[in-house]
Design an enzyme around this catalytic site. Sequence first.
Site, PDB file in Angstrom:
ATOM      1  N   GLU A  48     -12.921  -2.752  11.544  1.00 20.77           N
ATOM      2  CA  GLU A  48     -12.895  -1.989  10.299  1.00 20.77           C
ATOM      3  C   GLU A  48     -13.943  -2.498   9.314  1.00 20.77           C
ATOM      4  OE1 GLU A  48      -9.084  -2.137   8.353  1.00 20.77           O
ATOM      5  OE2 GLU A  48      -9.783  -1.005   6.618  1.00 20.77           O
ATOM      6  N   GLU A  91       0.822  -1.213   0.000  1.00 20.13           N
ATOM      7  CA  GLU A  91       0.000   0.000   0.000  1.00 20.13           C
ATOM      8  C   GLU A  91       0.859   1.267   0.000  1.00 20.13           C
ATOM      9  OE1 GLU A  91      -4.091  -1.503   1.977  1.00 20.13           O
ATOM     10  OE2 GLU A  91      -2.674  -0.682   3.413  1.00 20.13           O
ATOM     11  N   ASP A 138      -8.125  -9.298   3.497  1.00 18.47           N
ATOM     12  CA  ASP A 138      -7.943  -8.175   4.408  1.00 18.47           C
ATOM     13  C   ASP A 138      -8.997  -8.121   5.500  1.00 18.47           C
ATOM     14  OD1 ASP A 138      -7.053  -5.890   5.528  1.00 18.47           O
ATOM     15  OD2 ASP A 138      -7.254  -4.623   3.759  1.00 18.47           O
TER      16      ASP A 138
HETATM   17  O1  GCW Z   1      -7.121  -3.249   6.011  1.00 17.06           O
HETATM   18  C1  GCW Z   1      -6.212  -2.377   5.508  1.00 17.06           C
HETATM   19  C2  GCW Z   1      -6.582  -1.074   6.109  1.00 17.06           C
HETATM   20  C3  GCW Z   1      -5.438  -0.105   6.192  1.00 17.06           C
HETATM   21  C4  GCW Z   1      -4.272  -0.802   6.866  1.00 17.06           C
HETATM   22  C5  GCW Z   1      -3.879  -2.020   6.048  1.00 17.06           C
HETATM   23  C6  GCW Z   1      -2.767  -2.814   6.696  1.00 17.06           C
HETATM   24  C7  GCW Z   1      -2.622   0.115   8.333  1.00 17.06           C
HETATM   25  O2  GCW Z   1      -7.659  -0.517   5.404  1.00 17.06           O
HETATM   26  O3  GCW Z   1      -5.878   1.002   6.920  1.00 17.06           O
HETATM   27  O4  GCW Z   1      -3.180   0.059   7.049  1.00 17.06           O
HETATM   28  O5  GCW Z   1      -4.970  -2.872   5.934  1.00 17.06           O
HETATM   29  O6  GCW Z   1      -3.076  -3.791   7.355  1.00 17.06           O
HETATM   30  O7  GCW Z   1      -1.619  -2.477   6.527  1.00 17.06           O
END
Ligand code: GCW
Length: 727
Positions: A420, A318, A392
């Site tokens: 989340e 990311e 995720d």
């Molecule tokens: O789930 C995603 C989240 C991000 C997060 C990323 C991760 C910290 O939306 O906010 O960043 O995973 O786990 O690195």
Amino acid sequence: MRRAGRRLGLAAVAMVAMVAMVAALSAAPAVHAEDGYDLWLRYVALAPEQAAVYRPQVAQLVMAGDTPTRSVARAELLRGLAGLLGSAPAASDAASADGVVIVGTPASSPLIAAMRLKLQGLGREGYLIRSVDVDGHRATVIAANEDVGALYGTFHFLRLIQTGQPLAALDLRQAPHVQLRVLNHWDNLDRHVERGYAGESIWDWHKLPDYLDPRYTDYARANASIGINGTVLNNVNANALSLTPMYLEKAAALAGVFRPYGIRVYLSARFSAPIEIGGLKTADPLDPQVQRWWRDKADEIYRYIPDFGGFLVKANSEGQPGPQDYGRTHADGANMLADAVKPHGGVVMWRAFVYSHEEPDDRAKQAYSEFVPLDGRFRDNVIVQVKNGAIDFQPREPFHPLFGAMPKTPLMMEFQITKEYLGFATHLAYLGPMYQETLDADTQRRGKGSTVAKVVDGSLHGYKLTGMAGVANIGSDRNWSGSQFDQANWYVFGRMAWDPTLNAKPIAEEWARMTFSNDDDVVKPIAEMMMGSREAVVDYMTPLGLHHLMGNGHHYGPGPWVSGGPRADWTSVYYHRANQDGIGFDRSASGSNAVAQYAPPVAREFGDLKRVPEKYLLWFHHVPWDYRMQSGRPLWDELVYRYSHGVDTVRQMGQTWQRLDGRIDPERHAQVATFLSIQEKEAQWWRDASIAYFQTFSQRPLPQGQAPPAHSLEYYEALSFPFAPGH
Ligand code: GCW
């Protein structure tokens, strides 16, 4: 006279009022606002009959409080017993009557040394609690090899009383199955918490290191009570400033508060820190200057925090910098940091949540593809941190195929405690069943019974290092987690990190007992609600293996229509692949073949439309709308039915909770009731929006008796939430 009399009268009234106030204040439970701050450590008075049974069993305490850890353990025991039983035990040097509690280690307690208890195998953190006879007196001993074990034993002992269990014939032995039991705070230096729904960060960086908010101590108490022994203070999307002296001094102050509680501090390290705060031109892990910089940095950190735990790293994921920026591997990057902390006994937790710049044919395959070739190439103080599933933290994911696939590299679990993807802080979703589902999953890498739990506790591959991380749901809210029930997710994470073979249900019950009430007719409905709650979320958000259908960016609410943007694998349409023919992501051999990343028997099961568990159906297969489900219904009907079932379950949870009115303190009862009504509204929204959207593909009518969505698809698509929290 009259005037004087009146004054006297007033004074008398004031006096009576004051006496009443003092009396009210000392009758703590009656006036103490139950806002959730006390978590599961409320220690409110037990029923008089119950207290009467316990009191003589804990009449005396023999415990030296002369080290920081023993002193906090002792304080906790006195505080707990005073709250629960109305009086604390008398301190004593010897067992001179019945009902003695003896706490300590052979080194700190001559009584314990004389008992010659079998403490081998308990390690540093384990303990035993046993009913014994000392000089003809009935006693309970809480013994450990080290102080921290005695602290954990003390909390366990309190839990027994908090949950109303008999003390008469105790014989308990406990040692953690997992070494690193850590919270990951995604907390930024400006106190914004990424994916946090409980206010701002509890770390008040600006006032640190001088002002130590008492909350830090309560945080440590709560964590120690469930065996958590590490905390990563800052976000994995890290700011290099965390590694500068100013912030190290602050982190050291926190470490000082946590140390007596057996909790070590870790920091997320930004891979490009040598450039950003070191003035170097590169962060290439094979560059000697870069290596030197990290070694010096580690030395510096250990001067501030002698028991610093180590680094957590998110690299090449990311947009975060990482070794691949220099053509190096994750192993190169991890090993460089591992070498830097090695002389001090530190570890590196290197995350496997990666995705490359090029869009893959299936994001689910990335971590496995990048990491399996590196198996055996990491230093022995590196542990690779793997999310429970390959995408995720979705409401439901099959276990991550990396578990079991790296026999020569310790892997640790990363669960998300903050919700989340499961309704933020307002939805009641107890994550115990989700954690358990993953831990119980059978990787079949070494025959049947090769569970994820055995990978995590190291027994499957003989890992020397083991760990479990939970992305914290803790913030500055009075109730810590944004809601009363989200405290249970912090709690169950700690309990399962200690022992990944524990079951979610008894943990829900013990939590409910300590948090709300010891009455069975309160505990039972609460635990039932909790146990069904995560499945309800799966049903109203992403039934039958669907995933990644939430609103864009902030992840609030439904967004199955999300498409476009910078990368296809950040959209919903990439994952559900709905079209006129059907719905679902084909990860079988005819599709992305992600199933091949599992051990052959698992791959065969998941890859076979006839054998795949229906809960994973659309995760692994693209299935026609009229596909006949086990219920006999066509897929489309089943999907609608599931969505509705999720909403119905939430409605029932609301009713169950209403029936508990009067059995729970009004403040917390009212908050939970309101949150459940928010959840019901949002569950309905998820159902309606999803059905409205998918119906444009299925082109089928709703099954009989199923209400149409309240609004048009355009209505749902137009909703916008620029200020949703946690983004
Ligand atoms: O789930 C995603 C989240 C991000 C997060 C990323 C991760 C910290 O939306 O906010 O960043 O995973 O786990 O690195």
